[in-house]
Design a protein around this motif. Structure first.
Motif, mmCIF file in Angstrom:
data_model
loop_
_atom_site.group_PDB
_atom_site.id
_atom_site.type_symbol
_atom_site.label_atom_id
_atom_site.label_comp_id
_atom_site.label_asym_id
_atom_site.label_seq_id
_atom_site.Cartn_x
_atom_site.Cartn_y
_atom_site.Cartn_z
ATOM 1 N N ALA A 39 0.835 -1.201 0.000
ATOM 2 C CA ALA A 39 0.000 0.000 0.000
ATOM 3 C C ALA A 39 0.867 1.247 0.000
ATOM 4 O O ALA A 39 2.010 1.223 0.433
ATOM 5 N N GLY A 40 0.295 2.319 -0.493
ATOM 6 C CA GLY A 40 0.920 3.633 -0.423
ATOM 7 C C GLY A 40 0.277 4.415 0.707
ATOM 8 O O GLY A 40 -0.935 4.333 0.918
ATOM 9 N N VAL A 41 1.090 5.147 1.432
ATOM 10 C CA VAL A 41 0.619 5.928 2.574
ATOM 11 C C VAL A 41 0.953 7.394 2.329
ATOM 12 O O VAL A 41 2.096 7.736 2.024
ATOM 13 N N THR A 42 -0.052 8.244 2.439
ATOM 14 C CA THR A 42 0.170 9.683 2.345
ATOM 15 C C THR A 42 0.559 10.181 3.736
ATOM 16 O O THR A 42 -0.161 9.940 4.702
ATOM 17 N N PRO A 43 1.717 10.860 3.834
ATOM 18 C CA PRO A 43 2.137 11.379 5.152
ATOM 19 C C PRO A 43 1.129 12.368 5.726
ATOM 20 O O PRO A 43 0.522 13.154 4.983
ATOM 21 N N ALA A 44 0.943 12.327 7.032
ATOM 22 C CA ALA A 44 0.016 13.230 7.708
ATOM 23 C C ALA A 44 0.411 14.688 7.471
ATOM 24 O O ALA A 44 -0.452 15.548 7.311
ATOM 25 N N GLU A 45 1.703 14.958 7.434
ATOM 26 C CA GLU A 45 2.174 16.332 7.207
ATOM 27 C C GLU A 45 1.641 16.881 5.885
ATOM 28 O O GLU A 45 1.258 18.047 5.796
ATOM 29 N N SER A 46 1.600 16.043 4.853
ATOM 30 C CA SER A 46 1.103 16.477 3.540
ATOM 31 C C SER A 46 -0.381 16.793 3.596
ATOM 32 O O SER A 46 -0.845 17.765 2.995
ATOM 33 N N MET A 47 -1.133 15.954 4.305
ATOM 34 C CA MET A 47 -2.578 16.182 4.406
ATOM 35 C C MET A 47 -2.875 17.473 5.166
ATOM 36 O O MET A 47 -3.738 18.253 4.773
ATOM 37 N N LEU A 48 -2.148 17.705 6.240
ATOM 38 C CA LEU A 48 -2.370 18.918 7.027
ATOM 39 C C LEU A 48 -1.953 20.165 6.250
ATOM 40 O O LEU A 48 -2.590 21.207 6.361
ATOM 41 N N ALA A 49 -0.887 20.053 5.454
ATOM 42 C CA ALA A 49 -0.457 21.188 4.638
ATOM 43 C C ALA A 49 -1.534 21.553 3.622
ATOM 44 O O ALA A 49 -1.790 22.734 3.367
ATOM 45 N N LEU A 50 -2.204 20.557 3.077
ATOM 46 C CA LEU A 50 -3.280 20.806 2.117
ATOM 47 C C LEU A 50 -4.441 21.526 2.794
ATOM 48 O O LEU A 50 -4.996 22.475 2.248
#
Length: 168
Positions: free
Chosen positions: A131-142
């Motif tokens: 699986a691929g995991v999107t880092p939490a930091e990226s989601m919060l930056a968005l």
């Protein structure tokens, strides 16, 4: 007889009012309680072989735990500055079914700190649950970017007309 019926109805009405007041107070208390975000784990600190803890809903019984072993952190894989964490999932249900639709958003933690969320599966019928995991930091930056972006105005000036069509 009517007096007794009125007293019974009044008592029933008072119970309903009391229960409603208690429920309203409970809802207000829960809504007023601040929710604290989990601490984030720095993606730059991830190493191949680290085991992350995850949880997802697979059936009506609620959250089930699973593990995720880090295979690689792929910098700029999704876009410039947007990393992807490649993991191999394991656990009773994952070993049986693999990465299934609906696991997107399943959180992954390392020592209680949020790493990210499952966001991709690779292959239509993969032999291994990768699986691929999107880092939490990226989601919060968005989310931060969306809050800071100014709202576009519906009309930047006076109404315009096009011959034969009226206002646009």
């Amino acid at each position: 007889l009517l007096l007794r019926a009125g007293q019974r109805y009044g008592a029933h009405r008072m119970r309903i009012l009391l229960v409603t007041a208690v429920l309203a107070t409970a809802v207000w208390f829960v809504a007023a309680t601040p929710v604290t975000a989990p601490e984030l784990y720095d993606v730059k600190q991830l190493k191949n072989g680290m085991v992350l803890d995850g949880e997802s809903v697979f059936d009506q019984e609620g959250l089930k735990p699973f593990k995720a072993t880090v295979l690689a952190v792929m910098p700029d894989f999704l876009a410039p500055g947007e990393d992807l964490i490649l993991v191999r999932l394991s656990g009773e249900i994952v070993d049986r079914y693999g990465v299934v639709n609906g696991m997107s958003g399943s959180p992954l933690y390392f020592k209680g700190k949020l790493v990210g969320a499952v966001s991709y599966r690779f292959g239509a019928l993969p032999k291994e649950p990768i699986a691929g995991v999107t880092p939490a930091e990226s989601m919060l930056a968005l989310l931060k970017e969306r809050k800071e972006r100014p709202k576009k105005l519906a009309a930047a000036g006076p109404p315009r007309t096009v011959a034969g069509f009226g206002e646009v």
